[in-house]
Motif scaffolding. Structure first.
Motif, mmCIF file in Angstrom:
data_model
loop_
_atom_site.group_PDB
_atom_site.id
_atom_site.type_symbol
_atom_site.label_atom_id
_atom_site.label_comp_id
_atom_site.label_asym_id
_atom_site.label_seq_id
_atom_site.Cartn_x
_atom_site.Cartn_y
_atom_site.Cartn_z
ATOM 1 N N GLU A 159 97.283 -27.556 116.489
ATOM 2 C CA GLU A 159 97.753 -27.015 117.758
ATOM 3 C C GLU A 159 96.998 -27.647 118.924
ATOM 4 O O GLU A 159 95.771 -27.652 118.951
ATOM 5 N N ILE A 160 97.761 -28.160 119.881
ATOM 6 C CA ILE A 160 97.208 -28.698 121.121
ATOM 7 C C ILE A 160 97.624 -27.757 122.249
ATOM 8 O O ILE A 160 98.818 -27.508 122.446
ATOM 9 N N LYS A 161 96.672 -27.247 122.974
ATOM 10 C CA LYS A 161 96.957 -26.271 124.017
ATOM 11 C C LYS A 161 96.784 -26.914 125.393
ATOM 12 O O LYS A 161 95.738 -27.500 125.692
ATOM 13 N N THR A 162 97.817 -26.814 126.228
ATOM 14 C CA THR A 162 97.717 -27.345 127.582
ATOM 15 C C THR A 162 96.949 -26.373 128.470
ATOM 16 O O THR A 162 96.852 -25.174 128.174
ATOM 17 N N GLN A 163 96.396 -26.899 129.547
ATOM 18 C CA GLN A 163 95.641 -26.100 130.507
ATOM 19 C C GLN A 163 96.193 -26.341 131.906
ATOM 20 O O GLN A 163 96.722 -27.418 132.199
ATOM 21 N N ASN A 216 101.638 -22.821 130.582
ATOM 22 C CA ASN A 216 100.990 -23.584 129.523
ATOM 23 C C ASN A 216 101.733 -23.422 128.202
ATOM 24 O O ASN A 216 102.544 -22.498 128.027
ATOM 25 N N ALA A 217 101.462 -24.336 127.292
ATOM 26 C CA ALA A 217 102.170 -24.347 126.014
ATOM 27 C C ALA A 217 101.226 -24.735 124.892
ATOM 28 O O ALA A 217 100.201 -25.396 125.098
ATOM 29 N N VAL A 218 101.602 -24.317 123.682
ATOM 30 C CA VAL A 218 100.955 -24.786 122.452
ATOM 31 C C VAL A 218 101.914 -25.763 121.798
ATOM 32 O O VAL A 218 103.091 -25.451 121.588
ATOM 33 N N ILE A 219 101.414 -26.957 121.476
ATOM 34 C CA ILE A 219 102.267 -28.022 120.939
ATOM 35 C C ILE A 219 101.702 -28.492 119.599
ATOM 36 O O ILE A 219 100.497 -28.731 119.468
ATOM 37 N N ARG A 236 108.604 -35.159 115.477
ATOM 38 C CA ARG A 236 109.071 -33.771 115.446
ATOM 39 C C ARG A 236 107.955 -32.872 115.964
ATOM 40 O O ARG A 236 106.887 -32.793 115.376
ATOM 41 N N LEU A 237 108.219 -32.213 117.105
ATOM 42 C CA LEU A 237 107.216 -31.359 117.732
ATOM 43 C C LEU A 237 107.806 -30.004 118.085
ATOM 44 O O LEU A 237 108.984 -29.906 118.455
ATOM 45 N N THR A 238 106.988 -28.979 117.989
ATOM 46 C CA THR A 238 107.341 -27.645 118.477
ATOM 47 C C THR A 238 106.470 -27.346 119.691
ATOM 48 O O THR A 238 105.270 -27.600 119.682
ATOM 49 N N MET A 239 107.108 -26.803 120.731
ATOM 50 C CA MET A 239 106.425 -26.518 121.984
ATOM 51 C C MET A 239 106.658 -25.041 122.331
ATOM 52 O O MET A 239 107.784 -24.644 122.647
ATOM 53 N N GLU A 240 105.616 -24.232 122.231
ATOM 54 C CA GLU A 240 105.726 -22.798 122.493
ATOM 55 C C GLU A 240 105.066 -22.463 123.835
ATOM 56 O O GLU A 240 103.855 -22.606 123.994
ATOM 57 N N PHE A 241 105.867 -21.997 124.785
ATOM 58 C CA PHE A 241 105.351 -21.661 126.105
ATOM 59 C C PHE A 241 104.818 -20.234 126.135
ATOM 60 O O PHE A 241 105.128 -19.412 125.260
ATOM 61 N N GLU A 242 104.026 -19.959 127.162
ATOM 62 C CA GLU A 242 103.361 -18.662 127.283
ATOM 63 C C GLU A 242 104.330 -17.493 127.288
ATOM 64 O O GLU A 242 103.999 -16.398 126.825
ATOM 65 N N ASP A 243 105.531 -17.706 127.823
ATOM 66 C CA ASP A 243 106.496 -16.608 127.920
ATOM 67 C C ASP A 243 107.345 -16.452 126.666
ATOM 68 O O ASP A 243 108.292 -15.663 126.637
ATOM 69 N N GLY A 244 107.037 -17.197 125.606
ATOM 70 C CA GLY A 244 107.763 -17.094 124.349
ATOM 71 C C GLY A 244 108.914 -18.075 124.218
ATOM 72 O O GLY A 244 109.463 -18.251 123.119
#
Length: 372
Positions: A361-365, A184-187, A218-226
């Motif tokens: 922040e939009i969080k995927t599930q 999952n990611a925070v976007i 312009r988007l930032t996508m942060e995954f669970e593993d950093g």
């Protein structure tokens, strides 16, 4: 699943018979490829519902046109290419699943989350063979970049900045290069608007100096593993402009790809800088006109599987998907699974949601296709 494109498959070279459902711009790719590589691909027919439209299409492209799935089945094809308008693909897939017809499906496989879930549930219900023609990973340059990553020259890859592809296409390369799987990611991010001068239209290069308003996401996508992706795309200019180019940066612990430049450390920690070198035949005096491969120093990172074929990069990539579809039917080895396609489109939907809610922040599930 990682594929090294500079290696040629020798065990499987069986010609596959296929049909195309659709008559648009994308469907025409498969027709051109089949005509360019008749020893590898056998186009049986094109399905077009409208008889009048079908007559015009058959004459224009010199292909057999049929008007129903029953007629397609009579052609004894190995698989069908589903290349119809986005938004109706998900409704068409169950019809093919029920008939147990293997499918090479164009992207995206659904327009919203419910459609994606329905496609997955139908896939599980009928247990059919399907792959998706998300072709960018198979374009020569993208395949060469991936080979640099897999070679270990960069060490562990931790972030990517991609300004080249929109939506699910961008998501597919991000997940593939970062090896983020179904994490999952925070976007979060924002859409901007800028003026840009038109340089390319349907008739080719444009010189009238017309200016139009163009979005830039312009988007930032942060995954669970950093691991992190920085997404940047200007629509519609970036795909069709001589003044809005492609850019890509991939950074690892021991090096980086900076578009056409690769910087890395040797085993003795000596810094090395090399440039990717594209090899095309027929550029100067010989008459072949075809892509051959991409080199880094003395090493070929990529060689086309279709030597001497007069195909552009996107056609090479689509043809690679077709070739791998044939191998998948023989071995079961997937190259771009429905599961991957659904995840990439789901990420794309989250990206769209983030753009609709600037800087939130939009969080995927975890979705049903990623649960096991």
């Amino acid at each position: 699943m990682v594929f090294y494109f500079y290696k040629h498959h020798t065990m499987l070279n069986m010609k596959k018979r296929f049909a195309v459902i659709g008559s648009g711009w994308r469907a025409e790719f498969y027709i051109r490829i089949a005509k360019a590589l008749p020893e590898q691909f056998d186009l049986a027919a094109v399905l077009i519902r409208s008889e009048e439209k079908g007559r015009i299409f058959a004459k224009k492209h010199d292909v057999k046109v049929v008007h129903s799935l029953d007629e397609i089945e009579k052609e004894n094809v190995d698989y069908v290419v589903l290349a119809i308008k986005r938004g109706i693909i998900s409704g068409y897939l169950p019809q093919l699943f029920k008939r147990n017809i293997p499918v090479l499906c164009e992207t995206p496989p659904g327009e919203d989350l419910e459609a994606l879930k329905d496609v997955w549930n139908n896939y599980k219900k009928y247990n059919v063979k399907i792959q998706v023609a998300e072709q960018y990973f198979a374009q020569p340059l993208y395949a060469a970049w991936e080979q640099v990553i897999r070679s270990g020259k960069l060490g562990e890859v931790e972030n990517i900045n991609i300004s080249a592809l929109h939506g699910y296409h961008g998501a597919s390369i991000i997940r593939r290069y970062l090896e983020s799987g179904y994490k999952n990611a925070v976007i979060y991010g924002k859409r901007y608007w800028f003026d840009v001068t038109e340089t390319y239209g349907r008739e080719g290069m444009a010189f009238d100096g017309d200016v139009f308003r163009c979005s830039r996401d312009r988007l930032t996508m942060e995954f669970e593993d950093g691991k992190t992706a920085f997404f940047d795309f200007s629509d519609p200019a970036q795909y069709h402009s001589f003044i809005r180019t492609r850019q890509l940066t991939i950074q690892g612990v021991r090096g980086e790809i900076d578009d056409m430049t690769v910087r890395y450390l040797t085993k003795d920690n000596v810094p090395v800088t090399e440039n990717l070198n594209r090899i095309d035949l027929g550029v100067y005096n010989n008459q072949e006109w075809s892509h051959y491969g991409i080199m880094l120093g003395e090493e070929f990172l990529y060689k086309t599987p279709f030597l001497n074929a007069r195909l552009n990069d996107d056609e090479i990539a689509v043809a690679t998907c077709m070739k791998k579809m044939g191998e998948y039917l023989e071995t079961g080895e997937e190259f771009y699974s429905l599961k991957d396609a659904l995840q990439d489109m789901y990420i794309c939907l989250a990206m769209d949601e983030a753009l609709e809610h600037p800087n939130q922040e939009i969080k995927t599930q975890t979705q049903i296709w990623a649960e096991n």
